[in-house]
Design an enzyme around this catalytic site. Sequence first.
Site, short mmCIF file in Angstrom:
data_model
loop_
_atom_site.label_atom_id
_atom_site.label_comp_id
_atom_site.label_asym_id
_atom_site.label_seq_id
_atom_site.Cartn_x
_atom_site.Cartn_y
_atom_site.Cartn_z
N CYS A 120 10.56 -2.35 22.96
CA CYS A 120 11.41 -3.54 22.82
C CYS A 120 12.26 -3.37 21.59
CB CYS A 120 10.58 -4.82 22.75
SG CYS A 120 11.60 -6.28 23.13
N CYS A 130 15.99 -9.37 22.00
CA CYS A 130 15.50 -8.14 22.64
C CYS A 130 16.64 -7.29 23.22
CB CYS A 130 14.51 -8.49 23.74
SG CYS A 130 13.11 -9.46 23.13
N LYS A 195 6.87 -11.61 32.55
CA LYS A 195 6.67 -12.07 31.18
C LYS A 195 7.41 -13.38 30.99
CE LYS A 195 7.57 -10.89 26.36
NZ LYS A 195 7.89 -9.83 25.41
N LYS A 248 2.08 -11.81 31.71
CA LYS A 248 1.93 -12.20 30.32
C LYS A 248 2.58 -13.55 30.09
CE LYS A 248 3.58 -10.94 25.80
NZ LYS A 248 4.47 -10.14 25.02
N SER A 274 -1.13 -13.53 21.51
CA SER A 274 -1.49 -13.96 20.17
C SER A 274 -1.94 -15.42 20.08
CB SER A 274 -0.32 -13.71 19.22
OG SER A 274 0.84 -14.38 19.68
C1 PBG Z 1 8.28 -8.11 22.19
C2 PBG Z 1 6.92 -8.66 22.45
C3 PBG Z 1 6.41 -9.94 22.22
C4 PBG Z 1 5.05 -9.90 22.54
C5 PBG Z 1 4.79 -8.61 22.97
N1 PBG Z 1 5.96 -7.86 22.94
C6 PBG Z 1 7.04 -11.14 21.65
C7 PBG Z 1 8.10 -11.85 22.36
O1 PBG Z 1 8.49 -11.53 23.48
O2 PBG Z 1 8.62 -12.78 21.74
C8 PBG Z 1 4.07 -11.03 22.39
C9 PBG Z 1 2.65 -10.64 22.22
C10 PBG Z 1 1.74 -11.72 21.73
O3 PBG Z 1 2.10 -12.89 21.57
O4 PBG Z 1 0.58 -11.38 21.50
N2 PBG Z 1 9.31 -8.65 22.92
#
Ligand code: PBG
Length: 330
Positions: A120, A130, A195, A248, A274
């Site tokens: 990313c 991104c 996602k 996700k 997270s």
């Molecule tokens: C990068 C990415 C993100 C996460 C994984 N890859 C953040 C986002 O998309 O803002 C989130 C992972 C997590 O919250 O544990 N784009």
Amino acid sequence: MYFPTYRPRRLRKNEALRSLVRETELSVNDLIYPLFIIHGQGVKEEIPSMPGQYQLSIDNLGAEIKEIVALGIPAVLLFGLPETKDEAASGAYDEFGIVQQAIREIKKLAPGLLVVTDVCLCEYMSHGHCGIIKDGEVLNDVTLELLAKTALSHAEAGADIVAPSDMMDGRVAAIRAQLDESGLTDIPIMSYAAKYASGFYGPFREAADSTPTFGDRRSYQMDPPNAMEALREVAMDIEEGADIVMVKPALSYLDVIAAVRSEFDYPLAAYNVSGEYSMIKAAGAKGWIDERKVTMEVLTGIKRAGADIIITYHAKEAAQWLKERNCLCQ
Ligand code: PBG
């Protein structure tokens, strides 16, 4: 309905009976552990919103990798915090970028540990989005080239699997073509296929310093109410060459995991993100829940919904708990 002939409680009488008829078994082999790598020397900085998770400098990887390998965790997922950010995410595809260095170091420390890389640009862009920005919009097609370059540089540094998480359309095909052209036909792609634009990424953005400086990610990440669209996203990514597909976050999307499982016979990953981790840690610290019980219940639930692979910040503690359970210590 069949009572008293059928009594479901008969098979719940003791642990031996329960384990005999258990339908879902969580295994350490299912787990991928995320790591945040940062420049500097001797850095091991705890992420305030993610107790037990750290930003680590490369020289601190030795002890960490040793622990991961000893626990039997088969794979890590790398995120990088670059020294500087710009409008072209140069750090993402720099041969000597933070992730590229970390890959080489981990492959030296533990050649058998699978190194998966998050592909990313947000951590490397000054604006935190991104993709490439023009007039306040995230451009799709010109971003693909940078993503493909990033995936290639990870694979060239020794990554075993590349995992695009950007949600640009067509990125799996672009990455597959780039890898194949470069002779890396054997490197699998794990795509973050479905996602969602989720509030559960909050703590991660602190950990990876990737909060957008304006706007949000709703023009490229999926709208949370949509499930059928997730099936289209997964179908597209498979068609474009994804080897493993991902849903996700996990917990608010267990129905999506189950739907993808029943529609597609491809390996399916779920990202226990997270915010899902932080909520358990916070409630556990307050004594409001039994952290161990809840963690194992959550991970087992994600597996029961249909995930083959679980990416989780709980991987190390779960691996330890699984070990303890397997030796019938308790
Ligand atoms: C990068 C990415 C993100 C996460 C994984 N890859 C953040 C986002 O998309 O803002 C989130 C992972 C997590 O919250 O544990 N784009």
